[in-house]
Scaffold this motif. Structure first.
Motif, PDB file in Angstrom:
ATOM      1  N   PRO A  75       0.807  -1.225   0.000  1.00  0.00           N
ATOM      2  CA  PRO A  75       0.000   0.000   0.000  1.00  0.00           C
ATOM      3  C   PRO A  75       0.841   1.276   0.000  1.00  0.00           C
ATOM      4  CG  PRO A  75       0.103  -0.890   2.211  1.00  0.00           C
ATOM      5  CD  PRO A  75       0.815  -1.891   1.322  1.00  0.00           C
ATOM      6  N   TYR A  76       2.164   1.134  -0.044  1.00  0.00           N
ATOM      7  CA  TYR A  76       3.050   2.288  -0.023  1.00  0.00           C
ATOM      8  C   TYR A  76       4.192   2.087  -1.017  1.00  0.00           C
ATOM      9  CZ  TYR A  76       5.946  -0.765   2.900  1.00  0.00           C
ATOM     10  OH  TYR A  76       6.686  -1.824   3.371  1.00  0.00           O
ATOM     11  N   PHE A  77       4.964   3.142  -1.231  1.00  0.00           N
ATOM     12  CA  PHE A  77       6.153   3.069  -2.089  1.00  0.00           C
ATOM     13  C   PHE A  77       7.346   3.563  -1.279  1.00  0.00           C
ATOM     14  CE2 PHE A  77       9.329   4.749  -4.947  1.00  0.00           C
ATOM     15  CZ  PHE A  77       9.382   3.812  -5.972  1.00  0.00           C
ATOM     16  N   ASP A 178       6.618   9.799  13.271  1.00  0.00           N
ATOM     17  CA  ASP A 178       5.794  10.977  13.544  1.00  0.00           C
ATOM     18  C   ASP A 178       5.566  11.814  12.289  1.00  0.00           C
ATOM     19  OD1 ASP A 178       5.526  10.407  16.226  1.00  0.00           O
ATOM     20  OD2 ASP A 178       7.276  11.589  16.821  1.00  0.00           O
ATOM     21  N   SER A 179       6.392  11.600  11.289  1.00  0.00           N
ATOM     22  CA  SER A 179       6.327  12.418  10.078  1.00  0.00           C
ATOM     23  C   SER A 179       5.662  11.701   8.913  1.00  0.00           C
ATOM     24  CB  SER A 179       7.746  12.854   9.674  1.00  0.00           C
ATOM     25  OG  SER A 179       7.730  13.578   8.483  1.00  0.00           O
ATOM     26  N   ALA A 180       6.006  10.431   8.710  1.00  0.00           N
ATOM     27  CA  ALA A 180       5.484   9.679   7.561  1.00  0.00           C
ATOM     28  C   ALA A 180       4.020   9.298   7.781  1.00  0.00           C
ATOM     29  CB  ALA A 180       6.322   8.433   7.335  1.00  0.00           C
ATOM     30  N   LYS A 181       3.224   9.416   6.739  1.00  0.00           N
ATOM     31  CA  LYS A 181       1.809   9.082   6.801  1.00  0.00           C
ATOM     32  C   LYS A 181       1.537   7.770   6.063  1.00  0.00           C
ATOM     33  CE  LYS A 181       1.149  12.986   8.874  1.00  0.00           C
ATOM     34  NZ  LYS A 181       0.982  12.993  10.352  1.00  0.00           N
ATOM     35  N   PRO A 182       0.548   6.997   6.520  1.00  0.00           N
ATOM     36  CA  PRO A 182       0.212   5.732   5.848  1.00  0.00           C
ATOM     37  C   PRO A 182      -0.180   5.954   4.389  1.00  0.00           C
ATOM     38  CG  PRO A 182      -0.847   5.856   7.995  1.00  0.00           C
ATOM     39  CD  PRO A 182      -0.274   7.210   7.730  1.00  0.00           C
ATOM     40  N   GLY A 183       0.166   4.980   3.562  1.00  0.00           N
ATOM     41  CA  GLY A 183      -0.205   5.029   2.163  1.00  0.00           C
ATOM     42  C   GLY A 183       0.600   6.004   1.334  1.00  0.00           C
ATOM     43  N   GLY A 184       1.724   6.446   1.857  1.00  0.00           N
ATOM     44  CA  GLY A 184       2.511   7.462   1.166  1.00  0.00           C
ATOM     45  C   GLY A 184       3.602   6.889   0.282  1.00  0.00           C
ATOM     46  N   LYS A 185       4.337   7.813  -0.316  1.00  0.00           N
ATOM     47  CA  LYS A 185       5.526   7.475  -1.096  1.00  0.00           C
ATOM     48  C   LYS A 185       6.703   8.151  -0.417  1.00  0.00           C
ATOM     49  CE  LYS A 185       3.126   6.976  -5.525  1.00  0.00           C
ATOM     50  NZ  LYS A 185       3.062   7.417  -6.949  1.00  0.00           N
ATOM     51  N   TYR A 186       7.738   7.371  -0.112  1.00  0.00           N
ATOM     52  CA  TYR A 186       8.817   7.864   0.730  1.00  0.00           C
ATOM     53  C   TYR A 186      10.170   7.614   0.066  1.00  0.00           C
ATOM     54  CZ  TYR A 186       4.942   6.141   3.653  1.00  0.00           C
ATOM     55  OH  TYR A 186       3.700   5.805   4.148  1.00  0.00           O
ATOM     56  N   LEU A 187      11.057   8.578   0.225  1.00  0.00           N
ATOM     57  CA  LEU A 187      12.456   8.453  -0.175  1.00  0.00           C
ATOM     58  C   LEU A 187      13.297   8.729   1.060  1.00  0.00           C
ATOM     59  CD1 LEU A 187      14.972   8.391  -1.987  1.00  0.00           C
ATOM     60  CD2 LEU A 187      14.449  10.751  -2.666  1.00  0.00           C
ATOM     61  N   ILE A 188      14.118   7.768   1.441  1.00  0.00           N
ATOM     62  CA  ILE A 188      14.938   7.923   2.646  1.00  0.00           C
ATOM     63  C   ILE A 188      16.404   7.745   2.273  1.00  0.00           C
ATOM     64  CG2 ILE A 188      15.398   7.114   4.985  1.00  0.00           C
ATOM     65  CD1 ILE A 188      12.539   5.997   5.045  1.00  0.00           C
ATOM     66  N   MET A 189      17.235   8.727   2.652  1.00  0.00           N
ATOM     67  CA  MET A 189      18.668   8.648   2.395  1.00  0.00           C
ATOM     68  C   MET A 189      19.395   8.210   3.664  1.00  0.00           C
ATOM     69  SD  MET A 189      19.424  11.963  -0.039  1.00  0.00           S
ATOM     70  CE  MET A 189      21.064  11.383  -0.461  1.00  0.00           C
ATOM     71  N   ILE A 190      20.242   7.201   3.499  1.00  0.00           N
ATOM     72  CA  ILE A 190      21.019   6.647   4.608  1.00  0.00           C
ATOM     73  C   ILE A 190      22.497   6.785   4.245  1.00  0.00           C
ATOM     74  CG2 ILE A 190      21.502   4.611   6.001  1.00  0.00           C
ATOM     75  CD1 ILE A 190      18.641   5.548   6.340  1.00  0.00           C
ATOM     76  N   GLY A 191      23.277   7.374   5.149  1.00  0.00           N
ATOM     77  CA  GLY A 191      24.671   7.673   4.848  1.00  0.00           C
ATOM     78  C   GLY A 191      25.635   6.534   5.142  1.00  0.00           C
ATOM     79  N   PRO A 192      26.923   6.771   4.910  1.00  0.00           N
ATOM     80  CA  PRO A 192      27.967   5.759   5.124  1.00  0.00           C
ATOM     81  C   PRO A 192      28.326   5.618   6.591  1.00  0.00           C
ATOM     82  CG  PRO A 192      28.951   7.800   4.381  1.00  0.00           C
ATOM     83  CD  PRO A 192      27.456   8.026   4.370  1.00  0.00           C
ATOM     84  N   GLU A 193      29.306   4.756   6.873  1.00  0.00           N
ATOM     85  CA  GLU A 193      29.722   4.513   8.245  1.00  0.00           C
ATOM     86  C   GLU A 193      30.155   5.811   8.948  1.00  0.00           C
ATOM     87  OE1 GLU A 193      30.365   2.507   5.686  1.00  0.00           O
ATOM     88  OE2 GLU A 193      30.659   0.423   6.314  1.00  0.00           O
ATOM     89  N   GLY A 194      30.724   6.741   8.207  1.00  0.00           N
ATOM     90  CA  GLY A 194      31.155   8.007   8.790  1.00  0.00           C
ATOM     91  C   GLY A 194      30.093   9.085   8.739  1.00  0.00           C
ATOM     92  N   ASP A 195      28.878   8.734   8.396  1.00  0.00           N
ATOM     93  CA  ASP A 195      27.723   9.632   8.302  1.00  0.00           C
ATOM     94  C   ASP A 195      27.891  10.594   7.118  1.00  0.00           C
ATOM     95  OD1 ASP A 195      25.246  10.637   8.905  1.00  0.00           O
ATOM     96  OD2 ASP A 195      25.862  11.711  10.719  1.00  0.00           O
ATOM     97  N   PHE A 196      26.808  11.286   6.807  1.00  0.00           N
ATOM     98  CA  PHE A 196      26.874  12.344   5.803  1.00  0.00           C
ATOM     99  C   PHE A 196      27.748  13.479   6.333  1.00  0.00           C
ATOM    100  CE2 PHE A 196      22.619  10.487   4.891  1.00  0.00           C
ATOM    101  CZ  PHE A 196      22.808  10.165   3.544  1.00  0.00           C
ATOM    102  N   ILE A 232       8.522   2.097   8.204  1.00  0.00           N
ATOM    103  CA  ILE A 232       7.543   2.387   7.148  1.00  0.00           C
ATOM    104  C   ILE A 232       6.545   1.254   7.030  1.00  0.00           C
ATOM    105  CG2 ILE A 232       7.258   2.640   4.661  1.00  0.00           C
ATOM    106  CD1 ILE A 232       8.232   5.171   6.012  1.00  0.00           C
ATOM    107  N   SER A 233       7.010   0.022   7.137  1.00  0.00           N
ATOM    108  CA  SER A 233       6.104  -1.122   7.083  1.00  0.00           C
ATOM    109  C   SER A 233       5.095  -1.087   8.227  1.00  0.00           C
ATOM    110  CB  SER A 233       6.915  -2.427   7.127  1.00  0.00           C
ATOM    111  OG  SER A 233       6.068  -3.555   7.156  1.00  0.00           O
TER     112      SER A 233
END
Length: 237
Positions: A75-77, A178-196, A232-233
Protein backbone atom coordinates in the motif's frame (compact mmCIF):
# COMPACT_ATOMS: atom_id res chain seq x y z
CA UNK A 1 5.50 -24.52 -2.55
CA UNK A 2 8.03 -24.36 -5.39
CA UNK A 3 8.51 -20.81 -6.67
CA UNK A 4 10.34 -19.81 -9.86
CA UNK A 5 11.32 -16.33 -11.05
CA UNK A 6 10.32 -16.03 -14.71
CA UNK A 7 10.41 -12.35 -15.79
CA UNK A 8 9.37 -13.14 -19.38
CA UNK A 9 6.06 -14.79 -18.53
CA UNK A 10 2.96 -12.79 -19.51
CA UNK A 11 -0.65 -12.88 -18.32
CA UNK A 12 -1.92 -14.03 -21.72
CA UNK A 13 0.32 -17.12 -21.79
CA UNK A 14 -1.47 -20.46 -21.50
CA UNK A 15 1.83 -22.34 -21.72
CA UNK A 16 5.35 -21.42 -20.72
CA UNK A 17 8.77 -23.06 -21.08
CA UNK A 18 11.25 -22.76 -18.25
CA UNK A 19 14.79 -21.84 -19.26
CA UNK A 20 17.54 -24.43 -18.93
CA UNK A 21 18.68 -23.32 -15.47
CA UNK A 22 15.17 -23.36 -13.98
CA UNK A 23 14.27 -26.59 -15.82
CA UNK A 24 17.32 -28.35 -14.39
CA UNK A 25 16.46 -27.13 -10.89
CA UNK A 26 12.85 -28.27 -11.21
CA UNK A 27 13.54 -31.69 -12.70
CA UNK A 28 17.00 -32.72 -11.48
CA UNK A 29 17.07 -31.04 -8.05
CA UNK A 30 13.43 -30.90 -6.94
CA UNK A 31 12.53 -34.12 -8.80
CA UNK A 32 9.28 -32.65 -10.13
CA UNK A 33 7.48 -34.53 -12.87
CA UNK A 34 4.40 -34.52 -15.09
CA UNK A 35 1.31 -33.21 -13.29
CA UNK A 36 3.20 -31.54 -10.46
CA UNK A 37 2.20 -27.97 -9.59
CA UNK A 38 4.56 -25.03 -9.18
CA UNK A 39 4.29 -21.23 -9.06
CA UNK A 40 5.90 -18.56 -11.18
CA UNK A 41 6.47 -14.88 -10.36
CA UNK A 42 7.41 -12.22 -12.88
CA UNK A 43 8.78 -9.65 -10.42
CA UNK A 44 6.08 -7.18 -11.48
CA UNK A 45 3.27 -8.48 -9.27
CA UNK A 46 2.18 -11.44 -11.37
CA UNK A 47 1.68 -14.76 -9.59
CA UNK A 48 1.12 -17.77 -11.86
CA UNK A 49 0.05 -21.27 -10.89
CA UNK A 50 1.26 -23.86 -13.38
CA UNK A 51 1.33 -27.59 -14.00
CA UNK A 52 4.18 -29.53 -15.60
CA UNK A 53 3.27 -30.96 -19.02
CA UNK A 54 6.72 -32.07 -20.17
CA UNK A 55 9.41 -32.48 -17.48
CA UNK A 56 12.38 -31.94 -19.78
CA UNK A 57 15.55 -31.04 -17.83
CA UNK A 58 16.51 -28.35 -20.36
CA UNK A 59 13.11 -26.93 -21.42
CA UNK A 60 10.30 -27.91 -19.08
CA UNK A 61 6.88 -27.10 -20.57
CA UNK A 62 4.17 -25.80 -18.23
CA UNK A 63 0.44 -25.24 -18.48
CA UNK A 64 -0.57 -22.03 -16.69
CA UNK A 65 -3.85 -22.66 -14.88
CA UNK A 66 -4.36 -19.34 -13.08
CA UNK A 67 -2.92 -15.83 -12.86
CA UNK A 68 -3.10 -13.24 -10.07
CA UNK A 69 -1.99 -9.72 -10.88
CA UNK A 70 -0.80 -7.23 -8.25
CA UNK A 71 -0.25 -10.12 -5.86
CA UNK A 72 0.09 -8.74 -2.31
CA UNK A 73 0.83 -5.28 -3.68
CA UNK A 74 2.22 -2.95 -1.04
CA UNK A 75 0.00 0.00 0.00
CA UNK A 76 3.05 2.29 -0.02
CA UNK A 77 6.15 3.07 -2.09
CA UNK A 78 9.59 3.11 -0.46
CA UNK A 79 12.85 4.15 -2.10
CA UNK A 80 15.99 3.92 0.00
CA UNK A 81 19.18 5.60 -1.21
CA UNK A 82 21.95 4.05 0.86
CA UNK A 83 25.72 4.42 0.92
CA UNK A 84 27.39 1.04 0.22
CA UNK A 85 29.02 -0.43 3.31
CA UNK A 86 32.72 -1.19 3.46
CA UNK A 87 31.84 -4.87 3.89
CA UNK A 88 29.64 -5.76 0.91
CA UNK A 89 28.08 -8.60 2.93
CA UNK A 90 26.32 -6.04 5.12
CA UNK A 91 24.83 -4.25 2.10
CA UNK A 92 23.61 -7.58 0.73
CA UNK A 93 22.10 -8.39 4.13
CA UNK A 94 20.17 -5.13 3.97
CA UNK A 95 18.90 -5.89 0.46
CA UNK A 96 17.78 -9.37 1.50
CA UNK A 97 15.90 -8.19 4.59
CA UNK A 98 14.45 -5.11 2.89
CA UNK A 99 12.98 -7.32 0.16
CA UNK A 100 11.42 -9.57 2.78
CA UNK A 101 9.87 -6.61 4.62
CA UNK A 102 8.89 -4.65 1.52
CA UNK A 103 10.73 -2.08 -0.61
CA UNK A 104 10.25 -0.83 -4.15
CA UNK A 105 13.52 0.86 -5.09
CA UNK A 106 17.14 0.92 -3.91
CA UNK A 107 19.90 3.26 -5.05
CA UNK A 108 23.51 3.01 -3.85
CA UNK A 109 24.91 6.52 -3.29
CA UNK A 110 28.58 7.42 -3.03
CA UNK A 111 29.09 10.09 -0.37
CA UNK A 112 32.02 12.18 0.85
CA UNK A 113 32.75 9.73 3.68
CA UNK A 114 32.07 6.54 1.72
CA UNK A 115 34.76 3.90 2.05
CA UNK A 116 33.31 1.76 -0.75
CA UNK A 117 32.97 3.39 -4.15
CA UNK A 118 31.79 0.44 -6.27
CA UNK A 119 29.11 -2.23 -6.11
CA UNK A 120 28.08 -5.01 -8.47
CA UNK A 121 24.47 -4.35 -9.41
CA UNK A 122 24.05 -7.84 -10.93
CA UNK A 123 24.99 -9.38 -7.58
CA UNK A 124 22.52 -7.11 -5.75
CA UNK A 125 19.75 -8.16 -8.12
CA UNK A 126 20.52 -11.86 -7.50
CA UNK A 127 20.24 -11.27 -3.74
CA UNK A 128 16.91 -9.48 -4.26
CA UNK A 129 15.54 -12.28 -6.46
CA UNK A 130 16.47 -14.92 -3.88
CA UNK A 131 14.82 -12.88 -1.11
CA UNK A 132 11.68 -12.35 -3.20
CA UNK A 133 11.35 -16.09 -3.77
CA UNK A 134 12.12 -17.00 -0.15
CA UNK A 135 9.49 -14.58 1.18
CA UNK A 136 6.89 -15.64 -1.43
CA UNK A 137 6.56 -12.21 -3.01
CA UNK A 138 5.76 -11.33 -6.62
CA UNK A 139 7.58 -7.99 -6.77
CA UNK A 140 11.30 -7.39 -7.07
CA UNK A 141 12.57 -3.90 -6.20
CA UNK A 142 14.20 -1.73 -8.81
CA UNK A 143 17.92 -1.65 -8.06
CA UNK A 144 19.69 1.30 -9.66
CA UNK A 145 23.36 1.69 -10.56
CA UNK A 146 25.43 3.57 -7.97
CA UNK A 147 25.58 7.35 -8.31
CA UNK A 148 27.39 10.09 -6.46
CA UNK A 149 25.55 12.02 -3.77
CA UNK A 150 25.55 15.19 -5.89
CA UNK A 151 24.26 13.32 -8.94
CA UNK A 152 21.48 11.77 -6.91
CA UNK A 153 20.25 15.15 -5.71
CA UNK A 154 20.04 16.31 -9.32
CA UNK A 155 17.72 13.45 -10.31
CA UNK A 156 14.18 14.75 -10.58
CA UNK A 157 12.02 12.97 -8.05
CA UNK A 158 8.23 12.50 -8.29
CA UNK A 159 6.27 15.39 -6.81
CA UNK A 160 4.23 13.04 -4.61
CA UNK A 161 7.22 11.44 -2.88
CA UNK A 162 8.27 12.65 0.59
CA UNK A 163 12.08 12.85 0.97
CA UNK A 164 13.94 12.25 4.23
CA UNK A 165 17.58 12.19 5.28
CA UNK A 166 18.64 10.21 8.35
CA UNK A 167 21.82 11.48 10.00
CA UNK A 168 23.57 11.59 13.37
CA UNK A 169 24.46 15.28 13.77
CA UNK A 170 22.84 16.93 16.77
CA UNK A 171 20.27 19.34 15.38
CA UNK A 172 16.49 19.53 15.02
CA UNK A 173 15.19 16.26 13.57
CA UNK A 174 11.89 14.40 13.46
CA UNK A 175 11.05 10.79 14.22
CA UNK A 176 10.13 8.96 11.04
CA UNK A 177 6.96 7.49 12.54
CA UNK A 178 5.79 10.98 13.54
CA UNK A 179 6.33 12.42 10.08
CA UNK A 180 5.48 9.68 7.56
CA UNK A 181 1.81 9.08 6.80
CA UNK A 182 0.21 5.73 5.85
CA UNK A 183 -0.21 5.03 2.16
CA UNK A 184 2.51 7.46 1.17
CA UNK A 185 5.53 7.48 -1.10
CA UNK A 186 8.82 7.86 0.73
CA UNK A 187 12.46 8.45 -0.18
CA UNK A 188 14.94 7.92 2.65
CA UNK A 189 18.67 8.65 2.40
CA UNK A 190 21.02 6.65 4.61
CA UNK A 191 24.67 7.67 4.85
CA UNK A 192 27.97 5.76 5.12
CA UNK A 193 29.72 4.51 8.24
CA UNK A 194 31.15 8.01 8.79
CA UNK A 195 27.72 9.63 8.30
CA UNK A 196 26.87 12.34 5.80
CA UNK A 197 29.07 15.43 5.83
CA UNK A 198 27.60 18.68 7.14
CA UNK A 199 27.66 20.01 3.59
CA UNK A 200 25.68 17.03 2.28
CA UNK A 201 23.08 17.41 5.02
CA UNK A 202 22.71 21.10 4.27
CA UNK A 203 22.31 20.38 0.54
CA UNK A 204 19.54 17.90 1.32
CA UNK A 205 17.72 20.32 3.59
CA UNK A 206 17.93 23.01 0.91
CA UNK A 207 16.52 20.46 -1.58
CA UNK A 208 13.48 19.88 0.62
CA UNK A 209 14.52 16.77 2.55
CA UNK A 210 13.23 16.40 6.11
CA UNK A 211 15.97 15.46 8.63
CA UNK A 212 14.97 12.41 10.70
CA UNK A 213 16.29 10.43 13.63
CA UNK A 214 15.91 6.68 14.07
CA UNK A 215 16.44 6.76 17.84
CA UNK A 216 19.11 7.50 20.41
CA UNK A 217 21.51 4.73 19.40
CA UNK A 218 24.16 5.24 16.74
CA UNK A 219 23.24 2.67 14.11
CA UNK A 220 25.36 1.02 11.45
CA UNK A 221 24.45 1.94 7.88
CA UNK A 222 22.65 -1.31 7.15
CA UNK A 223 20.88 -1.24 10.53
CA UNK A 224 19.63 2.30 9.91
CA UNK A 225 18.42 1.29 6.45
CA UNK A 226 16.54 -1.78 7.66
CA UNK A 227 15.11 0.15 10.63
CA UNK A 228 13.68 2.65 8.14
CA UNK A 229 12.11 -0.18 6.12
CA UNK A 230 10.58 -1.66 9.23
CA UNK A 231 9.18 1.65 10.50
CA UNK A 232 7.54 2.39 7.15
CA UNK A 233 6.10 -1.12 7.08
CA UNK A 234 4.66 -0.73 10.59
CA UNK A 235 3.20 2.69 9.75
CA UNK A 236 1.35 1.02 6.86
CA UNK A 237 0.26 -2.14 8.69
Amino acid sequence: MHLFFTPTVEAHHSQFILNEEESKHAIRVLRLTTGDTLCLVDGRGGWYTAEILDPHPKRTTLHISSVQQNYQKSPYFLHIAVAPTKSIDRLEWFIEKACEIGIQEITPIICEHSERKEVKVDRMIKVAVAAMKQSLKAYIPQINPPVSFSQFLKIERPLDITPYIAHCIEEEKFYLNDSAKPGGKYLIMIGPEGDFSKREIQQCVEAGYTPITLGNSRLRTETAAITSCLEISLINR
